[in-house]
Design a protein around this motif. Structure first.
Motif, mmCIF file in Angstrom:
data_model
loop_
_atom_site.group_PDB
_atom_site.id
_atom_site.type_symbol
_atom_site.label_atom_id
_atom_site.label_comp_id
_atom_site.label_asym_id
_atom_site.label_seq_id
_atom_site.Cartn_x
_atom_site.Cartn_y
_atom_site.Cartn_z
ATOM 1 N N ARG A 34 0.801 -1.229 0.000
ATOM 2 C CA ARG A 34 0.000 0.000 0.000
ATOM 3 C C ARG A 34 0.832 1.277 0.000
ATOM 4 O O ARG A 34 0.293 2.366 0.085
ATOM 5 N N PRO A 37 0.199 3.789 -4.862
ATOM 6 C CA PRO A 37 -1.220 3.951 -5.196
ATOM 7 C C PRO A 37 -1.738 2.762 -6.021
ATOM 8 O O PRO A 37 -0.958 2.045 -6.658
ATOM 9 N N ARG A 38 -3.044 2.579 -6.007
ATOM 10 C CA ARG A 38 -3.655 1.432 -6.666
ATOM 11 C C ARG A 38 -3.305 1.358 -8.150
ATOM 12 O O ARG A 38 -2.981 0.307 -8.670
ATOM 13 N N ARG A 39 -3.370 2.481 -8.832
ATOM 14 C CA ARG A 39 -3.079 2.492 -10.277
ATOM 15 C C ARG A 39 -1.627 2.091 -10.549
ATOM 16 O O ARG A 39 -1.338 1.362 -11.490
ATOM 17 N N TYR A 78 6.148 8.038 -11.234
ATOM 18 C CA TYR A 78 5.730 8.097 -9.834
ATOM 19 C C TYR A 78 6.916 7.932 -8.894
ATOM 20 O O TYR A 78 7.059 8.680 -7.923
#
Length: 120
Positions: A34, A37-39, A78
């Motif tokens: 976690r 991020p999910r994406r 990211y």
């Protein structure tokens, strides 16, 4: 640059920016959990799947190159924005805030208990 080299570069970036240990990209992605991020996790799973399919000559043709390139770009972008010092500082401040809140709750309960027993 082939997919293995790109995945290894991303694994090194994950180690540098997130402080993750593990053998290879898949292990580090799993350890990240976690923190990503999910994406970004979805993009990482796509890369891991492409790495697995790459080992088989016939299955490697099933990989969508455009989607894979997009996933590699998103993950790279990211990870470059993650600041390790800021992440550590935020974790420490969150811990201190939780500690301060706990102390306030305990002090409030002690005062309420003393008042209920008539000591105040």
């Amino acid at each position: 640059m082939d997919l293995d080299a790109k995945a290894e570069a991303l694994a090194q970036l994950m180690e540098d920016r997130l402080g993750l240990r593990g053998d290879g990209f898949a292990a580090k992605l799993k350890r990240a959990g976690r923190r990503l991020p999910r994406r970004i996790r979805r993009d990482g799973a796509l890369i891991v799947e492409a790495l697995a399919l790459q080992a088989h000559p016939k299955l490697s043709r099933q990989v969508d190159e455009a989607q894979l390139t997009r996933a590699l770009t998103h993950l790279n972008r990211y990870l470059r924005t993650v600041d390790p010092w800021e992440r550590r500082k935020s974790a420490m401040l969150n811990w201190l805030a939780g500690l301060a809140f706990s102390l306030l709750v305990v002090a409030g309960l002690v005062i309420a208990m003393m008042r209920w027993r008539g000591l105040i």
